[in-house]
Design a protein around this motif. Structure first.
Motif, PDB file in Angstrom:
ATOM      1  N   PHE A  10       0.827  -1.204   0.000  1.00  0.00           N
ATOM      2  CA  PHE A  10       0.000   0.000   0.000  1.00  0.00           C
ATOM      3  C   PHE A  10       0.865   1.258   0.000  1.00  0.00           C
ATOM      4  O   PHE A  10       0.588   2.218  -0.715  1.00  0.00           O
ATOM      5  N   LEU A  11       1.904   1.255   0.784  1.00  0.00           N
ATOM      6  CA  LEU A  11       2.759   2.428   0.903  1.00  0.00           C
ATOM      7  C   LEU A  11       3.652   2.641  -0.310  1.00  0.00           C
ATOM      8  O   LEU A  11       4.072   3.759  -0.580  1.00  0.00           O
ATOM      9  N   THR A  12       3.963   1.594  -1.045  1.00  0.00           N
ATOM     10  CA  THR A  12       4.860   1.730  -2.183  1.00  0.00           C
ATOM     11  C   THR A  12       4.132   1.998  -3.497  1.00  0.00           C
ATOM     12  O   THR A  12       4.779   2.321  -4.488  1.00  0.00           O
ATOM     13  N   LYS A  13       2.819   1.870  -3.525  1.00  0.00           N
ATOM     14  CA  LYS A  13       2.074   2.153  -4.748  1.00  0.00           C
ATOM     15  C   LYS A  13       2.032   3.640  -5.011  1.00  0.00           C
ATOM     16  O   LYS A  13       1.865   4.447  -4.106  1.00  0.00           O
ATOM     17  N   SER A  14       2.153   3.982  -6.258  1.00  0.00           N
ATOM     18  CA  SER A  14       2.039   5.396  -6.617  1.00  0.00           C
ATOM     19  C   SER A  14       0.558   5.774  -6.668  1.00  0.00           C
ATOM     20  O   SER A  14      -0.328   4.924  -6.766  1.00  0.00           O
ATOM     21  N   ALA A  15       0.295   7.052  -6.626  1.00  0.00           N
ATOM     22  CA  ALA A  15      -1.080   7.535  -6.680  1.00  0.00           C
ATOM     23  C   ALA A  15      -1.717   7.176  -8.019  1.00  0.00           C
ATOM     24  O   ALA A  15      -2.901   6.830  -8.091  1.00  0.00           O
ATOM     25  N   GLU A  16      -0.919   7.236  -9.088  1.00  0.00           N
ATOM     26  CA  GLU A  16      -1.433   6.912 -10.425  1.00  0.00           C
ATOM     27  C   GLU A  16      -1.839   5.440 -10.507  1.00  0.00           C
ATOM     28  O   GLU A  16      -2.884   5.100 -11.049  1.00  0.00           O
ATOM     29  N   THR A  17      -1.023   4.560  -9.960  1.00  0.00           N
ATOM     30  CA  THR A  17      -1.333   3.133  -9.973  1.00  0.00           C
ATOM     31  C   THR A  17      -2.598   2.854  -9.180  1.00  0.00           C
ATOM     32  O   THR A  17      -3.462   2.094  -9.617  1.00  0.00           O
ATOM     33  N   SER A  18      -2.731   3.466  -8.033  1.00  0.00           N
ATOM     34  CA  SER A  18      -3.926   3.279  -7.208  1.00  0.00           C
ATOM     35  C   SER A  18      -5.170   3.779  -7.927  1.00  0.00           C
ATOM     36  O   SER A  18      -6.221   3.133  -7.893  1.00  0.00           O
ATOM     37  N   GLU A  23     -10.228   2.643 -10.937  1.00  0.00           N
ATOM     38  CA  GLU A  23     -11.031   2.799 -12.150  1.00  0.00           C
ATOM     39  C   GLU A  23     -11.320   1.449 -12.797  1.00  0.00           C
ATOM     40  O   GLU A  23     -12.449   1.199 -13.226  1.00  0.00           O
ATOM     41  N   GLU A  24     -10.324   0.581 -12.869  1.00  0.00           N
ATOM     42  CA  GLU A  24     -10.536  -0.741 -13.467  1.00  0.00           C
ATOM     43  C   GLU A  24     -11.526  -1.562 -12.660  1.00  0.00           C
ATOM     44  O   GLU A  24     -12.380  -2.261 -13.218  1.00  0.00           O
ATOM     45  N   ALA A  25     -11.455  -1.469 -11.334  1.00  0.00           N
ATOM     46  CA  ALA A  25     -12.401  -2.191 -10.487  1.00  0.00           C
ATOM     47  C   ALA A  25     -13.813  -1.651 -10.690  1.00  0.00           C
ATOM     48  O   ALA A  25     -14.775  -2.421 -10.770  1.00  0.00           O
ATOM     49  N   TYR A  26     -13.936  -0.334 -10.796  1.00  0.00           N
ATOM     50  CA  TYR A  26     -15.235   0.295 -11.022  1.00  0.00           C
ATOM     51  C   TYR A  26     -15.826  -0.145 -12.359  1.00  0.00           C
ATOM     52  O   TYR A  26     -17.006  -0.492 -12.442  1.00  0.00           O
ATOM     53  N   LEU A  27     -14.988  -0.156 -13.407  1.00  0.00           N
ATOM     54  CA  LEU A  27     -15.479  -0.565 -14.723  1.00  0.00           C
ATOM     55  C   LEU A  27     -15.829  -2.048 -14.762  1.00  0.00           C
ATOM     56  O   LEU A  27     -16.772  -2.446 -15.439  1.00  0.00           O
ATOM     57  N   SER A  28     -15.095  -2.858 -14.036  1.00  0.00           N
ATOM     58  CA  SER A  28     -15.355  -4.303 -14.072  1.00  0.00           C
ATOM     59  C   SER A  28     -16.658  -4.676 -13.374  1.00  0.00           C
ATOM     60  O   SER A  28     -17.174  -5.770 -13.581  1.00  0.00           O
ATOM     61  N   GLU A  29     -17.215  -3.773 -12.572  1.00  0.00           N
ATOM     62  CA  GLU A  29     -18.484  -4.039 -11.897  1.00  0.00           C
ATOM     63  C   GLU A  29     -19.695  -3.768 -12.778  1.00  0.00           C
ATOM     64  O   GLU A  29     -20.823  -3.990 -12.352  1.00  0.00           O
ATOM     65  N   SER A  30     -19.490  -3.310 -13.998  1.00  0.00           N
ATOM     66  CA  SER A  30     -20.623  -2.966 -14.859  1.00  0.00           C
ATOM     67  C   SER A  30     -21.426  -4.215 -15.211  1.00  0.00           C
ATOM     68  O   SER A  30     -20.889  -5.304 -15.380  1.00  0.00           O
ATOM     69  N   ALA A  31     -22.729  -4.018 -15.319  1.00  0.00           N
ATOM     70  CA  ALA A  31     -23.650  -5.138 -15.542  1.00  0.00           C
ATOM     71  C   ALA A  31     -23.732  -5.541 -17.011  1.00  0.00           C
ATOM     72  O   ALA A  31     -23.892  -6.716 -17.329  1.00  0.00           O
ATOM     73  N   ASP A  32     -23.642  -4.572 -17.912  1.00  0.00           N
ATOM     74  CA  ASP A  32     -23.736  -4.857 -19.342  1.00  0.00           C
ATOM     75  C   ASP A  32     -22.960  -3.791 -20.113  1.00  0.00           C
ATOM     76  O   ASP A  32     -22.326  -2.917 -19.522  1.00  0.00           O
ATOM     77  N   ILE A  33     -23.014  -3.863 -21.427  1.00  0.00           N
ATOM     78  CA  ILE A  33     -22.241  -2.957 -22.270  1.00  0.00           C
ATOM     79  C   ILE A  33     -22.697  -1.506 -22.100  1.00  0.00           C
ATOM     80  O   ILE A  33     -21.882  -0.582 -22.125  1.00  0.00           O
ATOM     81  N   TYR A  34     -23.996  -1.308 -21.869  1.00  0.00           N
ATOM     82  CA  TYR A  34     -24.518   0.044 -21.709  1.00  0.00           C
ATOM     83  C   TYR A  34     -24.034   0.656 -20.394  1.00  0.00           C
ATOM     84  O   TYR A  34     -23.677   1.829 -20.343  1.00  0.00           O
ATOM     85  N   ASP A  35     -24.028  -0.162 -19.349  1.00  0.00           N
ATOM     86  CA  ASP A  35     -23.519   0.299 -18.064  1.00  0.00           C
ATOM     87  C   ASP A  35     -22.021   0.589 -18.156  1.00  0.00           C
ATOM     88  O   ASP A  35     -21.533   1.577 -17.607  1.00  0.00           O
ATOM     89  N   LEU A  36     -21.290  -0.247 -18.880  1.00  0.00           N
ATOM     90  CA  LEU A  36     -19.859  -0.021 -19.072  1.00  0.00           C
ATOM     91  C   LEU A  36     -19.605   1.301 -19.789  1.00  0.00           C
ATOM     92  O   LEU A  36     -18.758   2.089 -19.367  1.00  0.00           O
TER      93      LEU A  36
END
Length: 59
Positions: A10-18, A23-36
């Motif tokens: 956690f301490l060694t991750k850059s802000a950009e990586t976090s 963002e990737e986790a948020y996008l992966s939670e989409s239900a379908d193509i329209y939600d994505l």
């Protein structure tokens, strides 16, 4: 030991990586193509909103 290794990661991750991981986790939670597509547009709008206010006239 696990907790210490997680803390170190956690301490060694850059802000950009976090940010990218969130963002990737948020996008992966989409239900379908329209939600994505909706989520992608929302992230794009948030990124453009981060520029200084004096730059809003140039775009």
């Amino acid at each position: 030991m696990y907790l210490i290794s997680r803390l170190f990661l956690f301490l060694t991750k850059s802000a950009e990586t976090s940010r990218k991981e969130r963002e990737e986790a948020y996008l992966s939670e989409s239900a379908d193509i329209y939600d994505l597509e909706f989520r992608m547009r929302k992230l794009d709008r948030e990124k453009t909103g981060r520029q200084p206010s004096w730059m809003n006239h140039y775009g």
